[in-house]
Motif scaffolding. Structure first.
Motif, short mmCIF file in Angstrom:
data_model
loop_
_atom_site.label_atom_id
_atom_site.label_comp_id
_atom_site.label_asym_id
_atom_site.label_seq_id
_atom_site.Cartn_x
_atom_site.Cartn_y
_atom_site.Cartn_z
N UNK A 1 0.86 -1.18 0.00
CA UNK A 1 0.00 0.00 0.00
C UNK A 1 0.90 1.23 0.00
N UNK A 2 0.30 2.36 -0.33
CA UNK A 2 1.12 3.56 -0.47
C UNK A 2 1.81 3.96 0.83
N UNK A 3 1.18 3.53 1.95
CA UNK A 3 1.74 3.94 3.23
C UNK A 3 2.97 3.12 3.62
N UNK A 4 3.29 2.12 2.81
CA UNK A 4 4.39 1.22 3.16
C UNK A 4 5.74 1.65 2.57
N UNK B 1 1.18 -1.34 -6.32
CA UNK B 1 0.54 -0.66 -5.20
C UNK B 1 -0.93 -1.06 -5.10
N UNK B 2 -1.33 -1.43 -3.90
CA UNK B 2 -2.74 -1.75 -3.64
C UNK B 2 -3.48 -0.46 -3.34
N UNK B 3 -4.72 -0.29 -3.68
CA UNK B 3 -5.48 -1.20 -4.53
C UNK B 3 -5.04 -1.13 -5.99
#
Lengths: 122, 684
Positions: free
Chosen positions: A84-87, A104-106
């Motif tokens: 995810x972008x926060x990772x 990147x999810x989603x």
């Protein structure tokens, strides 16, 4: 010959989406529900590509990538991880561990197929 | 197909996720510094957010994101897990559930309030607008509108470990080639002598001239996964006009130049590009083992199981017709096939039963939250103990038991348990204990709810029953009879109707539900020490083994699990016992019921009547029948609503010849027998 892809994710819905997408694109897909199972599957047979989630119970994706890269037979097998972008820092760590690329999810099915094609080179 | 709908799978998974989160949070309240629990909750939230965003549950993803962030901070040790935080996420969790069920509903300020609560729990400023998760991965930019061709000179070398990590330089060159016409030159000058060469390392760098309509970002996209670690230089060497000349410029280096078209590059001295194949050991261990393991559990929608059950039921009926025909036939082959099918359908039935069984843990797990909430609401200190959670019960039974059990647990907490001060005054531990247990006993499962509270106040029950006209003032009642009064419709001993009990279902509904399941309720209560309510429920509702009997011209089924023994009742004995319907059974008198009288068959009794002794728990009663036909696999068909009041029968079944037999309700008959016995005792 279609490529064999191993997908590792603890989320059944994501596994299903990934599988349907990749199967429709003509690949054959094997599933594992966490890093430990993924590692076992990868040891048991050879895959052309591995797509893995990072946050999973039992063994996370990061550890699995590190373990995979220790195996001579797994050198050169592309590994795509879902993030995810926060990772952001996870992404750096996954790359250092030996991942080939990320998604990147989603994600939408087209971008998954596109990336798979990219790393498989076909 | 519904099972292949990712959104449906997501909903199921989200429900599981939320349950896991809830369980983790509840455990966390007791052990705030348990890192594994924090991790587990974080993972649950993370998955819920990630999958939620994938399947269009944006509101859920955005909301969950905040909870996830909070737990991430706990995980990283930035903030401590506090009971306040756990409570806030626990509350937020209900909102997430609502967002899964109805993603588009308007929840007003609920979400904001919960987030504010969460933020104050982590001691942070108000949450930033929830945009973090809604963004969808931007697809790689397509062709730009600008169609003019540019010429690029691209020089790159990949990190040494690129191939080991799965990057295929040929793939990258192919991608460049897809962008437009290109000429590739491999720079092999860095390749070391053979004995210093490591087969997995990459020593070549490339010089590519590309003519393309794409812009610079398309070139960067090719290298996106290695961009940070590689050397890449891209220079524009000319646009449209000059472009045509460009390939000619690149071409005069024919010695090392190679076209990218397959089969490609292998320049002198370069090891194979796919090092995997160069590695001698390539394990071909049986894949089946791990794959079989991964597929151990299959999820099946409940209605499909019901469908299958129906089919198996029909098969069992058809099979018994076949058996009947075969037994009347002299054809040996037919008989052997019939026996084979009988065996197979029996096995299929048993397998089917097991498929429908689920552990009561699925039912019990929800009580942790209920007890947690009730403890907060009432100010009582409650410890919940669960036993026998692995006991398995038919899934339909489990579903139907959920509401009654909730009511019983609420009752135990509300009426049974005392507040801490009263408990201490009574010399008890401050914390009250609620024990939920399940165990299997023969064909029944016994689920009990036990508390160590004040017990049922008999005087109050009697007073209430008398004032509401259920019993006459001073009417003598045995203790079990008195306790059974609490199941009377509208009966409540609560002096004030509280928030907990006295709303929704009452004890009468609990009793009715249990009876609909062909079960029974027992109560034991010791003043000052607590009460235990036990529900005895048959393991399954669909198929039972039955004893087929004939009474007059009708045939009936008695559930085999209740049958203790069968005796003969001679005509003399029958006549002798007229008026005092008892038989002597190993020194104890057992009351019996004449089904012929009960069903008013109007036929003469057979000369050799039989008594089938049935029991529930410790109570026994004999049923007089004309003939015992034999055991019979019984597919239970429920009776219509019109027959709701017929207490003697619990259902019907179809016999081999297509006729219908009614299934006797054992519980009711035993009660009737005991009543008769009591009357005779009073009279006699």
């Amino acid at each position: 010959m279609s490529a064999n892809i191993l997908t590792v994710d603890d989320s059944a819905s994501i596994r299903l989406t990934t599988k349907v997408t990749l199967t429709n694109a003509g690949y054959s897909v094997t599933e594992a529900v966490n890093g430990a199972e993924g590692l076992m599957a990868a040891k048991a047979s050879s895959f052309d590509l591995i797509v893995t989630d990072l946050n999973m119970p039992v063994m996370d994706g990061l550890t699995m990538i590190e373990e995979l890269r220790k195996l001579p037979a797994q050198a050169g097998v592309p590994i795509i991880f879902l993030t995810t972008e926060s990772d952001a820092d996870l992404k750096a760590r996954a790359k250092a561990a030996g991942a080939t690329g990320w998604l990147t999810k989603p994600f939408d099915p087209e971008s998954l197929v596109k990336i798979v094609k990219k790393v498989l080179g076909r | 197909m519904s099972t292949l709908d990712p959104v449906a799978v997501f909903r199921m998974e989200a429900a599981e996720c939320l349950e896991a989160i809830e369980a983790g949070l509840l455990d966390l309240t007791h052990q705030l510094d348990n890192k594994d629990l924090v991790d587990a909750v974080f993972r649950g939230l993370h998955t819920l957010k990630g999958s939620g965003a994938m399947f269009g549950f944006e509101a859920l993803a955005a909301f969950t994101h905040h909870c996830e962030t909070a737990f991430d901070r706990v995980r990283k040790g930035e903030v401590a897990a506090t009971s306040e935080l756990v409570a806030a996420v626990l509350a937020a969790q209900d909102h997430m559930r609502a967002l899964v069920d109805q993603p588009d509903a308007d929840y007003g300020d609920t979400g904001h309030k919960l987030l504010a609560q969460l933020q104050s729990a982590v001691g942070a400023k108000a949450a930033a607008p929830a945009t973090a998760t809604a963004a969808v991965a931007a697809p790689v930019q397509g062709a730009s509108a600008n169609k003019t061709k540019n010429s690029w000179r691209i020089r790159f070398s990949l990190p040494a470990n690129a191939m080991a990590n799965g990057t295929n330089p040929l793939g990258l060159l192919d991608e460049l080639r897809d962008l437009g016409e290109c000429t590739v030159r491999a720079d092999t000058s860095a390749i070391p002598p053979l004995d210093e060469l490591t087969s997995t390392e990459l020593y070549i760098s490339w010089d590519v001239t590309l003519m393309s309509e794409q812009d610079r970002s398309a070139i960067d996209d090719v290298f996106i996964f290695v961009l940070d670690d590689m050397e890449l230089s891209v220079e524009e060497i000319g646009s449209a006009a000059a472009a045509t000349a460009a390939p000619a410029v690149a071409r005069p280096a024919p010695a090392a130049a190679a076209s990218v078209s397959p089969p490609p590059v292998p320049a002198a001295g370069v090891p194979e590009f796919r090092p995997v194949e160069a590695v001698p050991v390539r394990r071909e261990a049986p894949a089946a083992v791990s794959q079989a393991k991964a597929a151990e559990n299959v999820r099946v929608p409940a209605e499909r199981l019901d469908e299958l059950m129906d089919r198996v039921g029909e098969l069992v009926i058809a099979q018994s017709r076949l058996s009947q025909l075969a037994s009347a036939s002299t054809d040996i082959a037919l008989r052997s096939v019939s026996e084979e099918i009988e065996r197979l359908s029996g096995e299929l039935r048993d397998t089917m039963m097991v498929l429908r069984m689920v552990p009561v843990a699925t039912l019990f797990s929800r009580f942790r939250r209920l007890v947690h909430d009730l403890a907060r609401e009432t100010g009582k200190v409650i410890e919940l103990v669960m036993e026998g959670e692995s006991t398995e019960v038919d899934k339909t039974v489990i579903e139907r038991l959920a509401d009654p059990l909730v009511h019983l647990v609420r009752n135990s907490i509300d009426h049974g348990l005392e507040v801490p001060a009263d408990r201490l005054a009574a010399g008890k531990a401050k914390a009250g204990t609620i024990t939920l247990s399940a165990r299997q006993a023969g064909g029944e499962v016994i689920i009990s709810i036990k508390d160590d509270g004040r017990g049922i106040n008999r005087e109050r029950v009697r007073a209430k029953a008398e004032s509401s006209g259920l019993i006459h003032p001073g009417q003598p009642l045995s203790d079990p009879e008195l306790l059974q009064l609490i199941f009377a419709p509208g009966f409540s001993t609560a002096t004030a109707i509280t928030n907990l009990s006295g709303r929704g279902v009452g004890m009468d509904v609990v009793k009715k539900t249990v009876e609909e399941l062909r079960g029974a309720i027992d109560i034991v209560s010791v003043p000052g020490q607590g009460s235990e309510v036990s529900l005895r429920i048959p393991l399954t509702l669909a198929i039972i083994d039955g004893l087929l009997v004939r009474v007059g011209s009708g045939r009936y089924v008695i559930p085999l699990s209740a049958v203790e023994e069968c005796l003969e009742l001679s005509l003399e004995e029958d006549l002798r016992s007229r008026g005092r319907s008892f038989i002597s059974l190993r020194d104890s008198l057992v009351p019996f019921l004449r089904l012929r009288d009960l069903f008013r068959t109007g036929t003469k009794p057979d000369v050799h009547q039989k008594v089938v002794v049935i029991s529930t728990g410790t109570e026994r009663v004999g049923l007089v029948v004309d003939q015992i036909i034999g055991d019979h696999q019984t597919v239970i068909k429920s009776m219509s609503k019109l027959h709701n009041d017929v207490a003697t029968f619990s259902g019907a079944t179809i016999l081999g010849d297509g006729s219908v037999a009614l299934i006797l309700d054992v519980g009711h008959l035993v009660a009737a027998g005991q009543q008769q016995e009591a009357q005779l005792r009073v009279a006699g």
